[in-house]
Design a protein around this motif. Structure first.
Motif, PDB file in Angstrom:
ATOM      1  N   GLY A  60       0.802  -1.215   0.000  1.00 11.30           N
ATOM      2  CA  GLY A  60       0.000   0.000   0.000  1.00 11.30           C
ATOM      3  C   GLY A  60       0.834   1.265   0.000  1.00 11.30           C
ATOM      4  N   ASN A  61       0.178   2.396   0.189  1.00  9.20           N
ATOM      5  CA  ASN A  61       0.817   3.713   0.188  1.00  9.20           C
ATOM      6  C   ASN A  61       1.370   3.980   1.597  1.00  9.20           C
ATOM      7  OD1 ASN A  61       1.470   6.444   0.139  1.00  9.20           O
ATOM      8  ND2 ASN A  61      -0.249   6.995  -1.171  1.00  9.20           N
ATOM      9  N   VAL A  62       2.648   3.651   1.796  1.00 12.65           N
ATOM     10  CA  VAL A  62       3.242   3.717   3.134  1.00 12.65           C
ATOM     11  C   VAL A  62       3.359   5.152   3.661  1.00 12.65           C
ATOM     12  CG1 VAL A  62       5.271   3.155   4.521  1.00 12.65           C
ATOM     13  CG2 VAL A  62       4.429   1.534   2.819  1.00 12.65           C
ATOM     14  N   PRO A  63       3.848   6.144   2.868  1.00  8.25           N
ATOM     15  CA  PRO A  63       3.904   7.515   3.406  1.00  8.25           C
ATOM     16  C   PRO A  63       2.545   8.030   3.865  1.00  8.25           C
ATOM     17  CG  PRO A  63       5.210   7.356   1.413  1.00  8.25           C
ATOM     18  CD  PRO A  63       4.464   6.067   1.524  1.00  8.25           C
ATOM     19  N   ALA A  64       1.495   7.734   3.094  1.00  7.60           N
ATOM     20  CA  ALA A  64       0.157   8.161   3.500  1.00  7.60           C
ATOM     21  C   ALA A  64      -0.285   7.430   4.764  1.00  7.60           C
ATOM     22  CB  ALA A  64      -0.846   7.913   2.374  1.00  7.60           C
ATOM     23  N   ALA A  65       0.098   6.160   4.896  1.00 10.87           N
ATOM     24  CA  ALA A  65      -0.245   5.399   6.103  1.00 10.87           C
ATOM     25  C   ALA A  65       0.436   5.985   7.326  1.00 10.87           C
ATOM     26  CB  ALA A  65       0.144   3.926   5.924  1.00 10.87           C
ATOM     27  N   VAL A  66       1.690   6.370   7.193  1.00 12.67           N
ATOM     28  CA  VAL A  66       2.416   6.991   8.305  1.00 12.67           C
ATOM     29  C   VAL A  66       1.735   8.280   8.732  1.00 12.67           C
ATOM     30  CG1 VAL A  66       4.591   8.087   8.967  1.00 12.67           C
ATOM     31  CG2 VAL A  66       4.627   5.958   7.661  1.00 12.67           C
ATOM     32  N   CYS A  67       1.352   9.089   7.740  1.00 13.58           N
ATOM     33  CA  CYS A  67       0.724  10.372   8.037  1.00 13.58           C
ATOM     34  C   CYS A  67      -0.627  10.190   8.711  1.00 13.58           C
ATOM     35  CB  CYS A  67       0.571  11.184   6.756  1.00 13.58           C
ATOM     36  SG  CYS A  67      -0.189  12.804   6.992  1.00 13.58           S
ATOM     37  N   SER A  68      -1.497   9.370   8.137  1.00 11.60           N
ATOM     38  CA  SER A  68      -2.850   9.226   8.681  1.00 11.60           C
ATOM     39  C   SER A  68      -2.834   8.533  10.032  1.00 11.60           C
ATOM     40  CB  SER A  68      -3.738   8.452   7.703  1.00 11.60           C
ATOM     41  OG  SER A  68      -3.250   7.156   7.489  1.00 11.60           O
ATOM     42  N   ALA A  69      -1.973   7.514  10.216  1.00 11.27           N
ATOM     43  CA  ALA A  69      -1.916   6.813  11.500  1.00 11.27           C
ATOM     44  C   ALA A  69      -1.398   7.719  12.603  1.00 11.27           C
ATOM     45  CB  ALA A  69      -1.026   5.573  11.368  1.00 11.27           C
ATOM     46  N   SER A  70      -0.353   8.500  12.296  1.00 11.10           N
ATOM     47  CA  SER A  70       0.193   9.416  13.305  1.00 11.10           C
ATOM     48  C   SER A  70      -0.811  10.507  13.654  1.00 11.10           C
ATOM     49  CB  SER A  70       1.490  10.044  12.777  1.00 11.10           C
ATOM     50  OG  SER A  70       2.437   9.049  12.453  1.00 11.10           O
ATOM     51  N   ALA A  71      -1.461  11.073  12.628  1.00 15.19           N
ATOM     52  CA  ALA A  71      -2.449  12.121  12.876  1.00 15.19           C
ATOM     53  C   ALA A  71      -3.642  11.586  13.654  1.00 15.19           C
ATOM     54  CB  ALA A  71      -2.904  12.740  11.562  1.00 15.19           C
ATOM     55  N   SER A  72      -4.060  10.348  13.357  1.00 12.22           N
ATOM     56  CA  SER A  72      -5.172   9.736  14.081  1.00 12.22           C
ATOM     57  C   SER A  72      -4.850   9.602  15.558  1.00 12.22           C
ATOM     58  CB  SER A  72      -5.489   8.365  13.477  1.00 12.22           C
ATOM     59  OG  SER A  72      -6.456   7.688  14.244  1.00 12.22           O
ATOM     60  N   SER A  73      -3.610   9.203  15.861  1.00 17.08           N
ATOM     61  CA  SER A  73      -3.202   9.044  17.254  1.00 17.08           C
ATOM     62  C   SER A  73      -3.231  10.377  17.998  1.00 17.08           C
ATOM     63  CB  SER A  73      -1.800   8.433  17.308  1.00 17.08           C
ATOM     64  OG  SER A  73      -1.387   8.234  18.637  1.00 17.08           O
ATOM     65  N   ILE A  74      -2.782  11.436  17.308  1.00 18.89           N
ATOM     66  CA  ILE A  74      -2.758  12.755  17.947  1.00 18.89           C
ATOM     67  C   ILE A  74      -4.172  13.313  18.094  1.00 18.89           C
ATOM     68  CG2 ILE A  74      -1.916  15.121  17.718  1.00 18.89           C
ATOM     69  CD1 ILE A  74       0.454  13.964  16.119  1.00 18.89           C
ATOM     70  N   LEU A  75      -4.969  13.238  17.022  1.00 23.08           N
ATOM     71  CA  LEU A  75      -6.337  13.754  17.080  1.00 23.08           C
ATOM     72  C   LEU A  75      -7.178  13.016  18.114  1.00 23.08           C
ATOM     73  CD1 LEU A  75      -7.127  14.250  13.283  1.00 23.08           C
ATOM     74  CD2 LEU A  75      -6.780  16.041  14.989  1.00 23.08           C
ATOM     75  N   GLY A  76      -6.875  11.735  18.294  1.00 26.40           N
ATOM     76  CA  GLY A  76      -7.638  10.944  19.249  1.00 26.40           C
ATOM     77  C   GLY A  76      -7.535  11.447  20.671  1.00 26.40           C
ATOM     78  N   ILE A  77      -6.434  12.124  20.998  1.00 29.77           N
ATOM     79  CA  ILE A  77      -6.273  12.655  22.346  1.00 29.77           C
ATOM     80  C   ILE A  77      -7.369  13.665  22.666  1.00 29.77           C
ATOM     81  CG2 ILE A  77      -4.724  14.040  23.807  1.00 29.77           C
ATOM     82  CD1 ILE A  77      -2.390  12.673  22.452  1.00 29.77           C
ATOM     83  N   VAL A  78      -7.859  14.366  21.647  1.00 31.63           N
ATOM     84  CA  VAL A  78      -8.953  15.323  21.840  1.00 31.63           C
ATOM     85  C   VAL A  78     -10.300  14.716  21.483  1.00 31.63           C
ATOM     86  CG1 VAL A  78      -9.896  17.552  21.109  1.00 31.63           C
ATOM     87  CG2 VAL A  78      -7.431  17.293  21.461  1.00 31.63           C
TER      88      VAL A  78
END
Length: 328
Positions: free
Chosen positions: A120-138
């Motif tokens: 799959g698209n690994v750079p996009a996976a890194v971005c979305s997974a990291s952002a999901s983890s951060i956004l989830g805090i709120v």
């Protein structure tokens, strides 16, 4: 499909908490130790986060919106719609645990690993997974408050939850990321043994949380039959979400690599984030039921997605044609 070492150790921790729960001064000690371990866990998450990888995938905003929508909208909606079925089957406490599972952010490490394995698209996976983890805090405390406040006796203050999670999770995360220029090289070189810190922190939180629930009578209210039903519910939930993410990826016209990223990014729920959040958001007798669905779903998603990633990888391999093989 075999259980890995971490899963076996996790089962051992559950058994230990059941037979030898922390009580009295021991419970106080483990509570303080768990708080420190959680801070270290999120400090390391922040230090591991690469800004270059985020920038590389950040421009693919349509994919990220769909992954976030699956994680923070589709999952909670499914949990609410299934209430008439799940509440009689599981009871109120375990159903609350399923709702908590539905509002958690996605995984980081496993989503990226499975996306890479499947082609799959690994750079996009890194971005979305990291952002999901951060956004989830709120977003997770807000969603927990919105869903649990539907129950008259489960009122939750979203502001208090966000402040508590920010102090215990977000502050160490930001500190670790700001220090990445100084410690990033060390972290990248030692990811293998530093992952043991992640796992150790999770195990410690599980022991502390389950100990409190066992003392409050967890296994008197959760029977073997309910655990079996909960396992079946987690299997059905994962199958439904995997199907929906695949359908949505095709419906919105994404290519094969992006569809793989959407499937593995939008169908996962993070145990590394969910266990510490449960400790912050719940207390006493609710901790155990809040964690049980996550623990079961997490193991099922790893086994199923491992098989699914290998299937995608085989489909992406070029077929062998003897006639096109150059002569020696």
């Amino acid at each position: 499909m075999l259980f890995d070492n971490f899963t076996l150790i996790l089962l051992g921790v559950v058994a230990t908490a059941t037979l030898l729960p922390a009580q009295g001064q021991g419970a106080v000690f483990f509570d303080w130790l768990t708080t420190a371990a959680i801070a270290l866990l999120f400090f390391m998450h922040g230090a591991k986060l690469s800004r270059q990888a985020i920038v590389a995938g950040a421009t693919h905003w349509r994919l990220h919106l769909l992954v976030f929508g699956c994680t923070f909208v589709m999952f909670p909606v499914i949990g609410v719609l299934l209430k008439p079925v799940l509440l009689p089957l599981l009871g109120e406490q375990l159903y609350m645990g399923v709702l908590f599972l539905c509002v958690l952010p996605g995984t980081v490490q496993s989503a990226i690993a499975f996306t890479s394995l499947a082609g799959g698209n690994v750079p996009a996976a890194v971005c979305s997974a990291s952002a999901s983890s951060i956004l989830g805090i709120v977003l997770t405390p807000l969603l927990v408050a919105a869903l649990l406040n539907m129950q008259a006796d489960q009122a939750v203050s979203p502001l208090d939850s966000i402040l508590s999670i920010s102090a215990q999770l977000l502050l160490p995360f930001i500190t670790g990321h700001l220090l990445r220029p100084l410690i990033g090289g060390f972290v990248d070189r030692n990811r293998a043994w530093l992952s043991k810190i992640d796992q150790g922190s999770i195990l410690l939180v599980v022991y502390t949380a389950l100990s409190a629930s066992v003392v409050e009578g967890l296994w008197h209210t959760v029977s073997i039959s309910k655990l079996a039903i909960l396992t079946l519910v987690c299997c059905v939930l994962l199958a439904l979400v995997l199907w929906l993410t695949a359908v949505l990826g095709r419906r919105f016209g994404f290519n094969r690599e992006d569809r793989i990223t959407i499937i593995f990014g939008g169908s996962k729920k993070s145990m590394a984030t969910g266990v510490p959040m449960a400790k912050v958001l719940f207390s006493g007798a609710m901790l155990g039921p809040a964690l049980l669905p996550l623990m079961i779903f997490h193991q099922i998603q790893l086994m199923v997605c491992a098989v699914l990633a290998q299937k995608y990888a085989r489909q992406g391999e070029p077929e062998f044609n003897p006639e096109q093989t150059p002569a020696p």
